[in-house]
Write a protein that holds these residues in place. Structure first.
Motif, mmCIF file in Angstrom:
data_model
loop_
_atom_site.group_PDB
_atom_site.id
_atom_site.type_symbol
_atom_site.label_atom_id
_atom_site.label_comp_id
_atom_site.label_asym_id
_atom_site.label_seq_id
_atom_site.Cartn_x
_atom_site.Cartn_y
_atom_site.Cartn_z
ATOM 1 N N VAL A 116 -23.416 -19.496 13.267
ATOM 2 C CA VAL A 116 -23.273 -17.857 13.793
ATOM 3 C C VAL A 116 -22.765 -17.161 12.779
ATOM 4 C CG1 VAL A 116 -21.829 -16.895 15.679
ATOM 5 C CG2 VAL A 116 -22.985 -18.961 16.094
ATOM 6 N N ASP A 117 -21.595 -17.496 11.911
ATOM 7 C CA ASP A 117 -21.046 -16.554 10.993
ATOM 8 C C ASP A 117 -21.862 -16.247 9.967
ATOM 9 O OD1 ASP A 117 -18.689 -16.695 12.569
ATOM 10 O OD2 ASP A 117 -17.746 -18.148 11.066
ATOM 11 N N ARG A 123 -27.380 -10.462 9.088
ATOM 12 C CA ARG A 123 -27.778 -9.329 9.758
ATOM 13 C C ARG A 123 -27.106 -8.035 9.306
ATOM 14 N NH1 ARG A 123 -28.031 -12.123 15.759
ATOM 15 N NH2 ARG A 123 -30.163 -13.139 15.580
ATOM 16 N N GLU A 124 -25.736 -8.241 8.916
ATOM 17 C CA GLU A 124 -25.007 -7.027 8.704
ATOM 18 C C GLU A 124 -25.550 -6.623 7.181
ATOM 19 O OE1 GLU A 124 -21.065 -8.252 8.424
ATOM 20 O OE2 GLU A 124 -20.986 -7.809 10.876
ATOM 21 N N LYS A 125 -25.956 -7.560 6.342
ATOM 22 C CA LYS A 125 -26.465 -7.401 4.823
ATOM 23 C C LYS A 125 -27.525 -6.833 4.779
ATOM 24 C CE LYS A 125 -22.730 -9.802 2.467
ATOM 25 N NZ LYS A 125 -22.273 -9.606 1.138
ATOM 26 N N GLU A 129 -34.407 -8.488 11.064
ATOM 27 C CA GLU A 129 -35.731 -8.953 10.610
ATOM 28 C C GLU A 129 -35.540 -9.966 9.710
ATOM 29 O OE1 GLU A 129 -35.074 -5.387 10.605
ATOM 30 O OE2 GLU A 129 -35.684 -5.483 12.777
ATOM 31 N N LEU A 130 -35.017 -9.469 8.325
ATOM 32 C CA LEU A 130 -34.960 -10.379 7.286
ATOM 33 C C LEU A 130 -34.016 -11.555 7.656
ATOM 34 C CD1 LEU A 130 -34.857 -7.655 4.109
ATOM 35 C CD2 LEU A 130 -36.736 -9.391 4.921
ATOM 36 N N ALA A 131 -32.780 -11.350 8.338
ATOM 37 C CA ALA A 131 -31.933 -12.540 8.501
ATOM 38 C C ALA A 131 -32.765 -13.741 9.455
ATOM 39 C CB ALA A 131 -30.792 -11.831 9.154
ATOM 40 N N ALA A 132 -33.517 -13.287 10.223
ATOM 41 C CA ALA A 132 -34.228 -14.114 10.947
ATOM 42 C C ALA A 132 -35.120 -15.040 9.958
ATOM 43 C CB ALA A 132 -34.996 -13.578 12.022
ATOM 44 N N ASP A 133 -35.705 -14.318 8.963
ATOM 45 C CA ASP A 133 -36.536 -15.159 8.222
ATOM 46 C C ASP A 133 -35.885 -15.961 7.259
ATOM 47 O OD1 ASP A 133 -38.845 -13.602 9.066
ATOM 48 O OD2 ASP A 133 -38.908 -12.024 7.578
ATOM 49 N N CYS A 134 -34.519 -15.619 6.959
ATOM 50 C CA CYS A 134 -33.594 -16.627 6.214
ATOM 51 C C CYS A 134 -33.378 -17.984 6.787
ATOM 52 C CB CYS A 134 -32.641 -15.707 5.705
ATOM 53 S SG CYS A 134 -33.030 -14.503 4.478
ATOM 54 N N ARG A 135 -33.323 -17.745 7.995
ATOM 55 C CA ARG A 135 -32.703 -18.973 8.814
ATOM 56 C C ARG A 135 -33.630 -20.051 8.968
ATOM 57 N NH1 ARG A 135 -30.041 -18.812 14.761
ATOM 58 N NH2 ARG A 135 -29.429 -21.046 14.865
ATOM 59 N N PRO A 136 -33.488 -21.291 8.424
ATOM 60 C CA PRO A 136 -34.270 -22.351 8.580
ATOM 61 C C PRO A 136 -34.805 -22.543 10.129
ATOM 62 C CG PRO A 136 -32.518 -22.793 7.263
ATOM 63 C CD PRO A 136 -32.125 -21.744 7.889
ATOM 64 N N GLN A 137 -35.986 -23.223 10.124
ATOM 65 C CA GLN A 137 -36.610 -23.293 11.658
ATOM 66 C C GLN A 137 -35.780 -24.557 12.264
ATOM 67 O OE1 GLN A 137 -38.347 -21.130 13.240
ATOM 68 N NE2 GLN A 137 -38.298 -19.944 11.309
ATOM 69 N N GLU A 138 -35.324 -25.628 11.515
ATOM 70 C CA GLU A 138 -34.833 -26.781 11.706
ATOM 71 C C GLU A 138 -33.414 -26.635 12.536
ATOM 72 O OE1 GLU A 138 -35.897 -26.619 8.732
ATOM 73 O OE2 GLU A 138 -37.982 -27.112 9.303
ATOM 74 N N VAL A 139 -32.750 -25.410 12.194
ATOM 75 C CA VAL A 139 -31.396 -25.261 12.553
ATOM 76 C C VAL A 139 -31.261 -25.190 14.168
ATOM 77 C CG1 VAL A 139 -29.313 -23.947 12.524
ATOM 78 C CG2 VAL A 139 -30.738 -24.432 10.436
ATOM 79 N N GLY A 140 -30.649 -25.937 15.014
ATOM 80 C CA GLY A 140 -30.558 -25.923 16.277
ATOM 81 C C GLY A 140 -29.709 -24.778 16.707
ATOM 82 N N LYS A 141 -29.579 -24.336 18.095
ATOM 83 C CA LYS A 141 -29.099 -23.349 18.473
ATOM 84 C C LYS A 141 -27.756 -23.431 18.283
ATOM 85 C CE LYS A 141 -32.451 -21.929 21.930
ATOM 86 N NZ LYS A 141 -32.885 -21.757 23.255
#
Length: 143
Positions: A116-117, A123-125, A129-141
């Motif tokens: 979350v952090d 998102r702030e930096k 849109e780009l933050a969503a691309d940086c997050r691995p797909q395997e990471v759970g909610k």
């Protein structure tokens, strides 16, 4: 089925299946030429063995748990005939499993907060849109 097929179906090695046999965790049938032969129920039993040992049980306790789980008579060695040492061992193992679960739960909570952090910082930096691309797909909610 032969030992090679059981190894393939359960994701283990032939060597490990032989070890399970030596330790009394598996009891395959034998052909006249002494080859091990397994049936379908052995697939589930091997998976159970791997789960128990993976959870930290030693072979001796795993054998007793399996005997109970598969509705077999539990034969205690003579030194455990009074059951007190066995009950103590099982109780200690249960306490150990509870401690590991608590530790894993704490670890999961820390990781969830970190996701979350880091997501918030990204998102702030770089923008959402780009933050969503940086997050691995395997990471759970996180939660």
């Amino acid at each position: 089925m032969r030992i090679g097929e059981l190894a393939e179906r359960t994701g283990t090695t032939v060597r490990m299946l032989r070890y399970y046999d030596q330790q009394g965790l598996l009891t395959p049938q034998r052909t006249e030429s002494r080859y091990r032969v397994y049936d379908e129920s052995d697939v589930e039993r091997v998976r159970s063995v791997r789960c128990l040992i993976g959870a930290g049980l030693n072979v001796r306790l795993a054998r007793l748990v399996l005997a109970h789980a598969f509705d077999q008579d539990v034969e205690l060695p003579e030194d455990e005939a009074g059951c007190v040492p066995l009950l103590r061992l099982l109780d200690e193992e249960l306490t150990s499993v509870d401690a590991r679960i608590e530790q894993l739960t704490r670890t999961k909570d820390h990781l969830s907060r970190l996701v979350v952090d880091v997501t918030r910082i990204m998102r702030e930096k770089v923008g959402p849109e780009l933050a969503a691309d940086c997050r691995p797909q395997e990471v759970g909610k996180a939660g």
